[in-house]
Design a protein around this motif. Structure first.
Motif, mmCIF file in Angstrom:
data_model
loop_
_atom_site.group_PDB
_atom_site.id
_atom_site.type_symbol
_atom_site.label_atom_id
_atom_site.label_comp_id
_atom_site.label_asym_id
_atom_site.label_seq_id
_atom_site.Cartn_x
_atom_site.Cartn_y
_atom_site.Cartn_z
ATOM 1 N N TYR A 162 3.871 1.493 -1.359
ATOM 2 C CA TYR A 162 4.481 1.635 -2.677
ATOM 3 C C TYR A 162 3.465 2.058 -3.737
ATOM 4 C CZ TYR A 162 8.376 -1.001 -0.671
ATOM 5 O OH TYR A 162 9.411 -1.418 0.101
ATOM 6 N N ASN A 163 2.195 1.772 -3.496
ATOM 7 C CA ASN A 163 1.151 2.065 -4.473
ATOM 8 C C ASN A 163 0.782 3.553 -4.401
ATOM 9 O OD1 ASN A 163 -0.756 1.574 -6.461
ATOM 10 N ND2 ASN A 163 -2.340 0.976 -5.000
ATOM 11 N N ASN A 179 0.825 -1.210 0.000
ATOM 12 C CA ASN A 179 0.000 0.000 0.000
ATOM 13 C C ASN A 179 0.858 1.259 0.000
ATOM 14 O OD1 ASN A 179 -2.363 -1.485 0.037
ATOM 15 N ND2 ASN A 179 -2.590 -1.402 2.269
#
Length: 439
Positions: free
Chosen positions: A60-61, A58
């Motif tokens: 990295y997103n 989450n």
């Protein structure tokens, strides 16, 4: 939170206890953060170890975090493509005649480099290779050469565009455009006090000075450097005036630096490009791994409402905005000695934000206090990544450069104190140029 097996205090003891134990055992910070989360995820029935991977993903997103590797790539392209050399020649024509000419050039080049790369570690690595051996040949003490190279590198996280500003804005929901504007005056002040410190050292130790450049040399250096100097204007101006986002500005910076290196200065070939991509991938991997594991650590802090527990006693002290500002700076200064700046923002910034809002400190002002304080941690042991890099290049122990480093930090601490007492130093440009970004 009701229904949990662990109380907030017990969860905090496990999280921080395991984390600091692993640090003492010299486990890398990013790995220590992730491992500290595992006991909690195993003990709490409503959680599972898979949440470590989930929360890391989450983190990295995030579209904003894509800016980090692009700014690192911009810095590498600058070094390989000859852009840094042009900026160095221009810096020499401007300040080479000041006492301690080569060290003055070191500071000014860091200032220019900061306006493009956003990464202090990239600055420290490139500047160390350029200046430390050159200063050694001109009779500068190794401890001084290492200290000024490491200390000037911290300008890269204070002067926009800064990777720390991008992470802070993305994690704590603060306008990145406002942060870019807020960093300009503090960056100038810190750059000036660093030049003043070099002046004092040069007079006391008799460091050499270059002949004054002629007006024609200054003008020539400026003209040759115009394409490189335009880079920060494109990045920061485009973000502030809404032409593109922080991530888009980082992409444009890469394209522009590549264009200059390939077609204008013509000093980079395909092999150089591959080397730049490789170095960027390695450094970005380390940086973003910290973001992922720190995000899971921060999520557990929020899950157990640990920040509220930690701050409950502090709120009773009744500190005003100035007192709270100094408290925040002290916390970040101490944390920065042991923790990388990015996980510190994610963990400590989230803990302290409610406290600062409660006493009326503007989120942009709070961000700059935190970022500048964390910048000091890049040159203070035991973490001191920029100091570590400079010492490694010079081939000396960190302890050998510690005295000069601490002396150079004292005037910078004065600037930090002024920023806390006089918020207008930080807020004047955001209020003047882009007041809507503060809403």
């Amino acid at each position: 939170m009701g229904g949990n097996v662990l109380t907030a205090v017990q969860a905090a003891e496990i999280l921080f206890g395991v984390f600091f134990t692993l640090l003492v055992l010299r486990v890398p910070v990013a790995v220590a953060l992730g491992l500290a989360c595992l006991p909690i995820l195993l003990i709490e029935p409503r959680l599972s170890p898979m949440m470590l991977a989930q929360e890391t993903f989450n983190a990295y997103n995030s579209f904003i975090l894509l800016a980090v590797p692009f700014f690192l790539l911009t810095a590498n392209l600058m070094n390989i493509g000859g852009i840094t050399d042009r900026l160095m020649n221009f810096s020499r024509s401007l300040v080479g005649h000041f006492p301690g000419g080569l060290a003055q050039i070191n500071v000014v080049l860091s200032f220019f480099f900061a306006g493009i790369s956003g990464s202090s570690t990239a600055d420290a690595a490139s500047q160390s290779k350029i200046f430390i051996e050159a200063q050694r040949k001109e009779g500068y003490d190794d401890s001084f050469s290492v200290a000024i190279t490491a200390v000037s590198a911290v300008l890269a996280v204070i002067i926009p565009p800064s990777i720390l500003m991008i992470v802070w804005g993305g994690v704590l929901t603060v306008s990145i455009g406002a942060l870019f504007l807020a960093g300009v005056i503090p960056g100038l002040l810190i750059g000036l006090v660093q030049m003043g410190t070099v002046h004092a050292y040069a007079k006391a130790r008799g460091y050499p000075t270059y002949p004054r450049a002629t007006l024609a040399q200054v003008v020539t250096g400026f003209i040759v450097s115009i394409p490189a100097l335009t880079t920060p204007l494109i990045i920061v101006g485009g973000k502030i005036f809404g032409w593109f986002t922080a991530t888009e500005s980082a992409c444009i910076a890469v394209l522009y630096a590549g264009f200059l290196s390939f077609f204008i200065y013509r000093e980079m070939d395909w092999k150089g490009l591959l080397n730049a991509l490789g170095d960027t991938g390695r450094l970005a991997g380390i940086t973003l791994f910290c973001v992922g594991t720190a995000s899971c650590f921060g999520w557990l802090l929020a899950f157990y409402q640990i920040p509220e527990v930690l701050l409950s006693g502090v709120k009773s002290w009744g500190m005003g905005s100035i007192g709270t500002g100094f408290f925040v700076a002290l916390v970040f200064l101490v944390v920065g000695c042991f923790l990388d700046a990015i996980p510190a923002i994610i963990i400590v910034g989230a803990i302290l934000q409610p406290l600062t809002l409660g006493v009326g400190i503007d989120p942009v002002h709070f961000a700059m206090i935190g970022i500048i304080s964390l910048a000091f941690g890049l040159v203070t042991p035991p973490y001191g990544l920029c100091l570590m890099i400079a010492c490694s290049v010079a081939g000396i122990r960190m302890s050998a450069a510690l005295k000069d480093t601490c002396l150079m930090l004292l005037p910078m601490l004065t600037v930090l104190g002024l920023i806390i007492v006089f918020p207008s130093i930080v807020m004047v440009l955001p209020n003047m140029i882009s007041p809507e970004s503060l809403r």
